[in-house]
Design a protein around this motif. Sequence first.
Motif, PDB file in Angstrom:
ATOM      1  N   UNK A 128     -59.897 -16.486 -56.548  1.00 37.89           N
ATOM      2  CA  UNK A 128     -59.796 -17.484 -55.565  1.00 37.89           C
ATOM      3  C   UNK A 128     -59.048 -18.679 -56.270  1.00 37.89           C
ATOM      4  N   UNK A 129     -57.881 -19.043 -56.112  1.00 37.67           N
ATOM      5  CA  UNK A 129     -57.191 -20.303 -56.345  1.00 37.67           C
ATOM      6  C   UNK A 129     -57.552 -21.514 -55.328  1.00 37.67           C
ATOM      7  N   UNK A 130     -57.608 -22.782 -55.895  1.00 35.84           N
ATOM      8  CA  UNK A 130     -57.900 -23.738 -55.040  1.00 35.84           C
ATOM      9  C   UNK A 130     -56.901 -24.951 -55.099  1.00 35.84           C
ATOM     10  N   UNK A 131     -56.593 -25.558 -53.837  1.00 30.26           N
ATOM     11  CA  UNK A 131     -55.642 -26.689 -53.746  1.00 30.26           C
ATOM     12  C   UNK A 131     -56.348 -27.697 -52.664  1.00 30.26           C
ATOM     13  N   UNK A 132     -56.261 -28.824 -53.140  1.00 28.85           N
ATOM     14  CA  UNK A 132     -56.725 -29.649 -52.304  1.00 28.85           C
ATOM     15  C   UNK A 132     -55.242 -30.920 -51.869  1.00 28.85           C
ATOM     16  N   UNK A 133     -55.051 -30.908 -50.798  1.00 26.31           N
ATOM     17  CA  UNK A 133     -53.685 -31.778 -50.371  1.00 26.31           C
ATOM     18  C   UNK A 133     -54.323 -33.070 -49.446  1.00 26.31           C
ATOM     19  N   UNK A 134     -53.149 -33.709 -49.340  1.00 31.51           N
ATOM     20  CA  UNK A 134     -53.182 -34.689 -48.038  1.00 31.51           C
ATOM     21  C   UNK A 134     -52.227 -34.047 -47.126  1.00 31.51           C
ATOM     22  N   UNK A 135     -52.535 -34.124 -45.762  1.00 32.02           N
ATOM     23  CA  UNK A 135     -51.776 -33.310 -44.841  1.00 32.02           C
ATOM     24  C   UNK A 135     -50.996 -34.258 -43.938  1.00 32.02           C
ATOM     25  N   UNK A 136     -51.381 -35.780 -44.138  1.00 32.03           N
ATOM     26  CA  UNK A 136     -50.340 -36.723 -43.492  1.00 32.03           C
ATOM     27  C   UNK A 136     -51.108 -37.162 -42.217  1.00 32.03           C
ATOM     28  N   UNK A 137     -50.119 -37.859 -41.609  1.00 39.16           N
ATOM     29  CA  UNK A 137     -50.646 -38.535 -40.373  1.00 39.16           C
ATOM     30  C   UNK A 137     -50.341 -37.912 -39.090  1.00 39.16           C
ATOM     31  N   UNK A 138     -51.083 -37.004 -38.382  1.00 38.38           N
ATOM     32  CA  UNK A 138     -50.773 -36.469 -37.476  1.00 38.38           C
ATOM     33  C   UNK A 138     -49.544 -35.216 -37.700  1.00 38.38           C
ATOM     34  N   UNK A 139     -48.441 -35.249 -36.677  1.00 36.17           N
ATOM     35  CA  UNK A 139     -47.215 -34.331 -36.979  1.00 36.17           C
ATOM     36  C   UNK A 139     -46.273 -35.316 -37.571  1.00 36.17           C
ATOM     37  N   UNK A 140     -46.622 -36.546 -37.952  1.00 35.57           N
ATOM     38  CA  UNK A 140     -45.492 -37.078 -38.820  1.00 35.57           C
ATOM     39  C   UNK A 140     -44.671 -36.570 -39.823  1.00 35.57           C
ATOM     40  N   UNK A 141     -45.372 -35.785 -40.728  1.00 34.18           N
ATOM     41  CA  UNK A 141     -44.449 -34.866 -41.807  1.00 34.18           C
ATOM     42  C   UNK A 141     -43.503 -34.107 -41.234  1.00 34.18           C
ATOM     43  N   UNK A 142     -43.576 -33.758 -40.243  1.00 28.98           N
ATOM     44  CA  UNK A 142     -42.721 -32.795 -39.367  1.00 28.98           C
ATOM     45  C   UNK A 142     -41.583 -33.574 -38.496  1.00 28.98           C
ATOM     46  N   UNK A 143     -41.800 -34.825 -38.706  1.00 23.37           N
ATOM     47  CA  UNK A 143     -40.710 -35.615 -37.677  1.00 23.37           C
ATOM     48  C   UNK A 143     -39.849 -36.359 -38.429  1.00 23.37           C
ATOM     49  N   UNK A 144     -39.662 -36.192 -39.778  1.00 22.58           N
ATOM     50  CA  UNK A 144     -38.641 -36.711 -40.423  1.00 22.58           C
ATOM     51  C   UNK A 144     -39.018 -38.331 -40.898  1.00 22.58           C
ATOM     52  N   UNK A 145     -40.420 -38.449 -40.817  1.00 20.60           N
ATOM     53  CA  UNK A 145     -41.016 -39.774 -41.129  1.00 20.60           C
ATOM     54  C   UNK A 145     -40.619 -40.084 -42.330  1.00 20.60           C
ATOM     55  N   UNK A 146     -39.907 -41.689 -42.715  1.00 24.72           N
ATOM     56  CA  UNK A 146     -39.413 -41.610 -44.064  1.00 24.72           C
ATOM     57  C   UNK A 146     -40.960 -42.089 -44.878  1.00 24.72           C
ATOM     58  N   UNK A 147     -42.079 -42.397 -44.103  1.00 28.75           N
ATOM     59  CA  UNK A 147     -43.413 -42.896 -45.100  1.00 28.75           C
ATOM     60  C   UNK A 147     -43.915 -41.644 -45.498  1.00 28.75           C
ATOM     61  N   UNK A 148     -43.380 -40.263 -45.183  1.00 35.48           N
ATOM     62  CA  UNK A 148     -43.901 -38.965 -45.443  1.00 35.48           C
ATOM     63  C   UNK A 148     -42.913 -38.004 -46.301  1.00 35.48           C
ATOM     64  N   UNK A 149     -41.979 -38.647 -46.756  1.00 37.67           N
ATOM     65  CA  UNK A 149     -41.122 -37.745 -47.305  1.00 37.67           C
ATOM     66  C   UNK A 149     -41.416 -37.408 -48.738  1.00 37.67           C
TER      67      UNK A 149
END
Length: 267
Positions: A6-27
């Motif tokens: 088992x490998x482990x990875x902790x991430x930030x998933x961002x604000x709601x769907x903003x990472x998929x919306x081209x939001x500059x603050x999530x680039x």
Amino acid sequence: MSERSLRSLYISHGGGPLPLMGDPAHMELVATLKQLAANMPRPEAIIVVSAHWEADVATVLEASAPPLYYDYSGFPPETYSISYPVAGHPELAAEVRQCLAAEGLAPAADSERGFDHGLFIPLKIMYPDASIPCIQLSLLRSMDPAAHIRMGKALARLERPNVLLLGSGSSFHNLQAYFGKPDPDIYQRNQAFENWLVETLGEQSMDETEREQRLVQWSTAPHARYCHPREEHLLPLHVCYGASASAASAVYRFNMLRMLGSCYYWE
């Protein structure tokens, strides 16, 4: 490939769907998630511990084809038709429950809940073909950090090869700070806590008893309760650490919504 199954990875998933919306603050976050996927061995299955599911006991989503659960509000209509047709994995879910039970955690099963955005937003970026089966594991409503580390230790019993444990939350999660008026003091608090987190997870020479105790007592870290007024976005990290019981193999840092963030990977 690590000797661990088992490998482990902790991430930030961002604000709601903003990472998929081209939001500059999530680039930077999007670029980091893509880099992580490119740098890691491709898993055969993924266990996601999302900040957006809490239950009284450790609960495993066991459906073979869970729907998506659009657990955000106030976004454009098209964000409620995002598609990520990934399969569930009932066999893995059963094995995870067995691991949790062997640790004395009395797990439960859920066959009705959908995959929330803590799963489908980052994985749509990391593995857009949706071909890696997934399950979800809840947080505990108690918010007990030691209990979440224990959950991770239970998952370390898993014998199935090439599984990724994905802790999906955010290393900084103060919504007022994200969207409020810019203030240098806010950034100093954010940086102080991030530096503590990087030291705690990244310092290879630190004794594991000390590392675990620091995570159990995370709320005493510099500006901890400012950075996490409520800890549900941090605790997936505790599960990831518990599964590995070691310093992170790699630390990734980025800016998101004007704040510093970090991801941690255990090979």
